[in-house]
Design a protein around this motif. Structure first.
Motif, PDB file in Angstrom:
ATOM      1  N   ASP A   3      37.825  46.317  43.453  1.00 28.87           N
ATOM      2  CA  ASP A   3      38.425  46.425  42.994  1.00 28.87           C
ATOM      3  C   ASP A   3      39.499  44.826  43.864  1.00 28.87           C
ATOM      4  O   ASP A   3      40.424  44.107  42.454  1.00 28.87           O
ATOM      5  CB  ASP A   3      39.166  47.367  44.016  1.00 28.87           C
ATOM      6  CG  ASP A   3      39.317  48.312  43.774  1.00 28.87           C
ATOM      7  OD1 ASP A   3      38.381  48.783  42.373  1.00 28.87           O
ATOM      8  OD2 ASP A   3      39.001  49.554  44.996  1.00 28.87           O
ATOM      9  N   GLN A   4      38.724  44.148  44.598  1.00 25.92           N
ATOM     10  CA  GLN A   4      40.087  43.080  44.473  1.00 25.92           C
ATOM     11  C   GLN A   4      38.851  41.666  43.735  1.00 25.92           C
ATOM     12  O   GLN A   4      39.896  41.053  43.818  1.00 25.92           O
ATOM     13  CB  GLN A   4      38.936  41.868  46.177  1.00 25.92           C
ATOM     14  CG  GLN A   4      39.447  43.232  46.872  1.00 25.92           C
ATOM     15  CD  GLN A   4      38.769  42.369  48.520  1.00 25.92           C
ATOM     16  OE1 GLN A   4      38.193  41.807  48.701  1.00 25.92           O
ATOM     17  NE2 GLN A   4      38.620  43.765  49.874  1.00 25.92           N
ATOM     18  N   ILE A   5      37.821  41.953  43.513  1.00 22.45           N
ATOM     19  CA  ILE A   5      37.636  40.493  41.907  1.00 22.45           C
ATOM     20  C   ILE A   5      38.222  41.309  40.710  1.00 22.45           C
ATOM     21  O   ILE A   5      38.639  40.172  40.368  1.00 22.45           O
ATOM     22  CB  ILE A   5      35.967  41.209  42.023  1.00 22.45           C
ATOM     23  CG1 ILE A   5      35.038  40.420  43.018  1.00 22.45           C
ATOM     24  CG2 ILE A   5      35.748  40.243  40.802  1.00 22.45           C
ATOM     25  CD1 ILE A   5      34.095  40.961  43.670  1.00 22.45           C
ATOM     26  N   ALA A   6      38.443  42.534  40.228  1.00 20.41           N
ATOM     27  CA  ALA A   6      39.289  42.348  39.072  1.00 20.41           C
ATOM     28  C   ALA A   6      40.743  42.137  39.253  1.00 20.41           C
ATOM     29  O   ALA A   6      41.466  41.468  38.741  1.00 20.41           O
ATOM     30  CB  ALA A   6      39.397  43.925  38.969  1.00 20.41           C
TER      31      ALA A   6
ATOM     32  N   HIS B 140      32.819  33.544  32.889  1.00 28.29           N
ATOM     33  CA  HIS B 140      34.328  34.301  31.982  1.00 28.29           C
ATOM     34  C   HIS B 140      34.946  33.497  31.605  1.00 28.29           C
ATOM     35  O   HIS B 140      35.843  33.638  30.206  1.00 28.29           O
ATOM     36  CB  HIS B 140      35.007  35.386  32.923  1.00 28.29           C
ATOM     37  CG  HIS B 140      36.299  35.847  32.654  1.00 28.29           C
ATOM     38  ND1 HIS B 140      37.482  35.803  33.296  1.00 28.29           N
ATOM     39  CD2 HIS B 140      36.409  36.965  31.577  1.00 28.29           C
ATOM     40  CE1 HIS B 140      38.400  36.239  32.474  1.00 28.29           C
ATOM     41  NE2 HIS B 140      38.016  37.107  31.845  1.00 28.29           N
ATOM     42  N   GLY B 141      35.339  32.299  32.417  1.00 32.48           N
ATOM     43  CA  GLY B 141      36.529  30.967  31.960  1.00 32.48           C
ATOM     44  C   GLY B 141      36.036  30.336  30.804  1.00 32.48           C
ATOM     45  O   GLY B 141      36.439  29.482  30.675  1.00 32.48           O
TER      46      GLY B 141
ATOM     47  N   PRO C 132      41.756  38.587  36.267  1.00 30.76           N
ATOM     48  CA  PRO C 132      41.919  39.439  35.780  1.00 30.76           C
ATOM     49  C   PRO C 132      41.089  38.698  34.322  1.00 30.76           C
ATOM     50  O   PRO C 132      40.677  38.242  33.964  1.00 30.76           O
ATOM     51  CB  PRO C 132      43.225  39.311  34.517  1.00 30.76           C
ATOM     52  CG  PRO C 132      44.063  38.639  36.391  1.00 30.76           C
ATOM     53  CD  PRO C 132      43.237  37.692  36.885  1.00 30.76           C
ATOM     54  N   GLY C 133      40.626  40.111  34.321  1.00 28.94           N
ATOM     55  CA  GLY C 133      39.899  40.212  32.529  1.00 28.94           C
ATOM     56  C   GLY C 133      38.117  40.395  32.571  1.00 28.94           C
ATOM     57  O   GLY C 133      36.960  40.538  31.966  1.00 28.94           O
TER      58      GLY C 133
ATOM     59  N   ILE D 153      31.458  41.696  33.282  1.00 29.13           N
ATOM     60  CA  ILE D 153      30.938  42.547  34.029  1.00 29.13           C
ATOM     61  C   ILE D 153      30.275  42.481  34.998  1.00 29.13           C
ATOM     62  O   ILE D 153      29.187  42.072  34.999  1.00 29.13           O
ATOM     63  CB  ILE D 153      30.510  43.779  32.845  1.00 29.13           C
ATOM     64  CG1 ILE D 153      30.843  43.970  31.847  1.00 29.13           C
ATOM     65  CG2 ILE D 153      30.732  45.235  34.097  1.00 29.13           C
ATOM     66  CD1 ILE D 153      30.283  43.749  30.419  1.00 29.13           C
ATOM     67  N   VAL D 154      30.673  42.899  36.135  1.00 31.68           N
ATOM     68  CA  VAL D 154      30.458  42.324  37.499  1.00 31.68           C
ATOM     69  C   VAL D 154      30.235  44.342  38.321  1.00 31.68           C
ATOM     70  O   VAL D 154      30.613  45.083  38.064  1.00 31.68           O
ATOM     71  CB  VAL D 154      31.060  41.728  38.177  1.00 31.68           C
ATOM     72  CG1 VAL D 154      30.705  41.847  40.083  1.00 31.68           C
ATOM     73  CG2 VAL D 154      31.823  40.284  38.401  1.00 31.68           C
TER      74      VAL D 154
END
Length: 256
Positions: free
Chosen positions: A43-46, A26-27, A50-51, A33-34
């Motif tokens: 939810d913790q990952i999101a 992502h970086g 962010p993104g 998409i995980v």
């Protein structure tokens, strides 16, 4: 595989190698998409990253794979990379059925049928893309067995041969097949793995994987240096010695 500009789905990436790879990709300018079973972890990952998009999926369940994969394709029609990351590893005792049968069936369902079903769900879509990649995840244990994990070893050997075979079949398409072959990495794959001093630190593993993808975009296998002792044991002619080394201590050096 290009290192940037992709739309990537990584089911089984809520921890360990999968999550670290998702964050790094992502970086690098990819849409990521995980996928995972546990909504709380997603939810913790999101929130922490962010993104990064998330989706709930059970890669041991055929219905979940079919339903969720269709949704992912509909929501991300430019998706061009599937990384079939999900896997479980368990110690087994094959002296009696009670010591291995339930474990073996769960490992096959997740580690073998999971990737097969994921590829089935995405292969037609990927062939419609100008440049696409399927990344499978095997292990150094696909090439040299660890005595405590027979079903895991066999499942990863199956993933290796599956990768070799479908690469041949898909050679007439736009789809590349790349096999990621981890050594022992400090992840929660099994109890105690995150503290193993003989295992490769996760950040070092991910950094080397990204470097290999950048420097060898057409490679069929992603092999960090630490896994070479297992991957090439038979070709070097020291297979029996490597089996003995791997299984000679309780630390199980270099195995993932």
């Amino acid at each position: 595989m290009n290192i940037t500009g992709n739309t990537i789905f990584i089911p089984g990436a809520t921890s360990g190698i999968g999550l670290a790879l998702a964050v790094e990709l992502h970086g690098r300018g990819n849409t990521v998409i995980v996928g995972g079973r546990r909504a709380g972890l997603l939810d913790q990952i999101a929130a922490a990253h962010p993104g990064i998009r998330t989706v709930q999926i059970d890669t041991a369940d055929a219905g979940s794979i079919a339903t969720v994969s269709a949704r992912v394709i509909a929501e991300h029609p430019d998706l061009n990379v599937l990384i079939a990351m999900a896997g479980i590893m368990r110690a087994e005792d094959w002296h009696t059925p009670a010591g291995f049968l339930d474990s073996a069936e769960a490992i096959v369902a997740t580690n073998v049928l999971g990737p097969i079903r994921l590829i089935a769900a995405f292969v037609e879509h990927l062939q419609e893309q100008a440049d696409s990649t399927i990344v499978t995840v095997s292990s150094g244990l696909a090439f040299v067995p660890l005595r405590h994990t027979p079903s895991y070893n066999a499942a990863k050997a199956a993933v290796h041969m599956l990768s070799e075979s479908i690469r041949l079949q898909l050679a007439d398409t736009t789809v590349k097949v790349v096999e990621l072959v981890p050594p022992a990495v400090r992840t929660p794959l099994m109890p105690g793995h995150e503290e193993r001093e003989d295992a490769m630190p996760l950040d070092e593993f991910i950094a080397e994987v990204i470097s290999l993808i950048e420097s060898q975009p057409d490679a069929h296998e992603i092999l960090v240096d630490r896994v070479a002792v297992l991957r090439h044991a038979e070709a070097r002619g020291d297979y029996e010695q490597v089996v003995a080394m791997l299984n000679g201590t309780e630390t199980h050096a270099t195995a993932q």
